[in-house]
Design a protein around this motif. Sequence first.
Motif, mmCIF file in Angstrom:
data_model
loop_
_atom_site.group_PDB
_atom_site.id
_atom_site.type_symbol
_atom_site.label_atom_id
_atom_site.label_comp_id
_atom_site.label_asym_id
_atom_site.label_seq_id
_atom_site.Cartn_x
_atom_site.Cartn_y
_atom_site.Cartn_z
ATOM 1 N N VAL A 1 0.830 -1.205 0.000
ATOM 2 C CA VAL A 1 0.000 0.000 0.000
ATOM 3 C C VAL A 1 0.868 1.260 0.000
ATOM 4 C CG1 VAL A 1 -1.741 1.299 1.266
ATOM 5 C CG2 VAL A 1 -1.917 -1.179 1.111
ATOM 6 N N LYS A 2 1.899 1.291 0.834
ATOM 7 C CA LYS A 2 2.772 2.463 0.895
ATOM 8 C C LYS A 2 3.452 2.702 -0.453
ATOM 9 C CE LYS A 2 3.908 2.346 5.824
ATOM 10 N NZ LYS A 2 5.001 2.197 6.824
ATOM 11 N N ALA A 3 3.966 1.636 -1.029
ATOM 12 C CA ALA A 3 4.667 1.783 -2.301
ATOM 13 C C ALA A 3 3.698 2.163 -3.412
ATOM 14 C CB ALA A 3 5.389 0.476 -2.643
ATOM 15 N N TYR A 4 2.531 1.545 -3.424
ATOM 16 C CA TYR A 4 1.533 1.849 -4.458
ATOM 17 C C TYR A 4 1.070 3.302 -4.353
ATOM 18 C CZ TYR A 4 -2.665 1.582 -7.344
ATOM 19 O OH TYR A 4 -3.615 1.804 -8.309
ATOM 20 N N ASN A 5 0.768 3.734 -3.138
ATOM 21 C CA ASN A 5 0.279 5.105 -2.955
ATOM 22 C C ASN A 5 1.330 6.144 -3.306
ATOM 23 O OD1 ASN A 5 -2.146 4.061 -2.189
ATOM 24 N ND2 ASN A 5 -1.940 4.544 -0.011
ATOM 25 N N GLY B 1 -2.779 10.123 -6.887
ATOM 26 C CA GLY B 1 -4.112 10.551 -7.266
ATOM 27 C C GLY B 1 -5.194 9.524 -7.032
ATOM 28 N N THR B 2 -4.783 8.255 -6.941
ATOM 29 C CA THR B 2 -5.745 7.171 -6.720
ATOM 30 C C THR B 2 -5.220 6.239 -5.630
ATOM 31 O OG1 THR B 2 -4.705 5.922 -8.518
ATOM 32 C CG2 THR B 2 -6.670 7.222 -9.067
ATOM 33 N N PRO B 3 -5.055 6.737 -4.415
ATOM 34 C CA PRO B 3 -4.457 5.922 -3.354
ATOM 35 C C PRO B 3 -5.398 4.826 -2.867
ATOM 36 C CG PRO B 3 -5.264 7.964 -2.444
ATOM 37 C CD PRO B 3 -5.430 8.073 -3.935
ATOM 38 N N LEU B 4 -4.803 3.781 -2.333
ATOM 39 C CA LEU B 4 -5.552 2.717 -1.681
ATOM 40 C C LEU B 4 -5.651 3.022 -0.202
ATOM 41 C CD1 LEU B 4 -3.848 -0.397 -3.309
ATOM 42 C CD2 LEU B 4 -6.053 0.599 -3.928
ATOM 43 N N ASP B 5 -6.714 2.543 0.442
ATOM 44 C CA ASP B 5 -6.840 2.684 1.885
ATOM 45 C C ASP B 5 -5.746 1.849 2.531
ATOM 46 O OD1 ASP B 5 -7.760 3.334 4.391
ATOM 47 O OD2 ASP B 5 -9.202 1.688 4.442
#
Length: 565
Positions: free
Chosen positions: A460-464, A469-473
């Motif tokens: 999640v940290k790396a993806y966000n 603009g489209t972060p995961l919870d």
Amino acid sequence: MVFSLAKSLAVVLAAGLLNVLAVAPAVAQGTVRRHLVYFRDKAGTPFSVAQPQAFLSARSVARRTRQGIAVLPRDLPVNPAYVTQVRGVSGRPEVLYTSRWFNAAVVSCDSATLARITALPAVRSAATLNRSFRSVSPTLPPEQVAPAAARGTVATRAKYGMAYRQNEQIGALAMHDAGFRGEGMQIAVFDAGFPGVNQIPALQPLYQEQRLVSTRNFVDGGRDVYQRSSHGTNCLSAMAGNQEGFYIGSAPKATFHLCLTEDVNSEHPIEEANWLAAAEYADSVGVDIISSSLGYTTFDAPSVSYTYADMNGKTAISSRAATIAARVGILVVSAAGNEGANPWRYISAPADADSIISVGAVDSLGIRASFSSYGPTSDGRVKPTLAAMGRAAAVLAPNGTAFRGNGTSYACPILAGMVAGFWQANPTLTAQQVIAALRNTASQSTAPNASLGYGIPNFVKAYNALNPGTPLDTTDGRAASGEELGLFPNPIGDGLLTLALPAELRGKPLSVRVLDARGAVVGRQQLAASTATTAPLKLGRLAKGTYLCEVSAGSVRRTVKFVQQ
């Protein structure tokens, strides 16, 4: 023991893969050994970098093209005329396979025949890869850890079974929930055998969905890998397991290639040559990721062992092979080694290779496992690169049962599966950009060290970080507002503790669980709903150690680590 290939074996993918050449067994005039024979050049080769489809699969070429990697002369197969010259030497040497990257061939013959081979004008040099042979002996069972006495019962934990925490720790649960389970990603697993894989219920989706696309046995020849050591079965399951309610791995929808490269009955450089062969095979078929839970430091006499000075990424055969694999766009994930508490202490080959992920081991609370090998490389590069759960990690045995075991061998595939999902979620990245993204957002990204490198990565940290603009919870213990769950005093002794609650946990009934380093639940408490920013907590006396306090309200769950003195 020496294995002679059957005459019926054919060359795969023209000359581009590591070619298994069918010849009659050598007539030994002395002790027959395996040797790495290096050729002087690739002059006169019928292959061209302008026509890579003659020796590389379309998927392999596409992987290079996508990452802006050119096909180079190192990718060209060994000149077939040179191989014919070797085969024509008296003594009937057996050419087991050739290496494009090293411009070499692995040849089985006696010393007199080898002398005639090295006298050929096309041959530059030769090195003996094994000095002795052992009869096959029973494989020792992997180290197992007794299961914890009590476990949580929330839905996600029940769904993933014993694999829950090792997936949660690196954000793989959120990755799966977001729809990234490794679909379309191809992973090659290098190991010592895969018995039971074709029978374990949790691995049957591999066959039902046609996601186990190839097997290769580089030790005995052929394609039978469902034999020898169960170590490969354990490691594969950490990624590929997919039986809801029992066990789910970190990449349950990825596609796999199984490569048997390790002979557990001896330790000689021939196994590194097998690793090289498997890496070139993986390249040729278009693999995205290599997961290798193997390491080399000390060989059986009289083969010469490595020293720490050799852990520079440029000396060991497997390390040089891993580096080239990285150069052609494969993301290599390698176990760092289990020598942290032993005299060797440091990482092993190929974990010292440049541009790969070398994986250290932690427990369920993120504390370094005592056996996890230390870095840095002998030339000063940060190793391990990242870390994942390798202490009391859950894997599957050949009979399909789940057990907990120790080793960076298990941390490696757990992380490799998350890497597959992360790359799937960010398909425009190169392999090196994937490594950088995970490294730059890991738990020790600002202060890497020789114990765990850049620390524990989180999907999640790396993806966000890549997709603001489209972060995961996030479910990694941090509230959406940026507030964290707190607990004080920390470290603790006896007496009353205080929880500092983020906004999303206020005004709701709370369920509190305390887990020890093995993931066992050692304390529970229910707290009434309150709008206060703090809440009292009474746990009683705990044994000395590190613990995880988990506070949940419905689907919201936050955690904080603390130490009992």
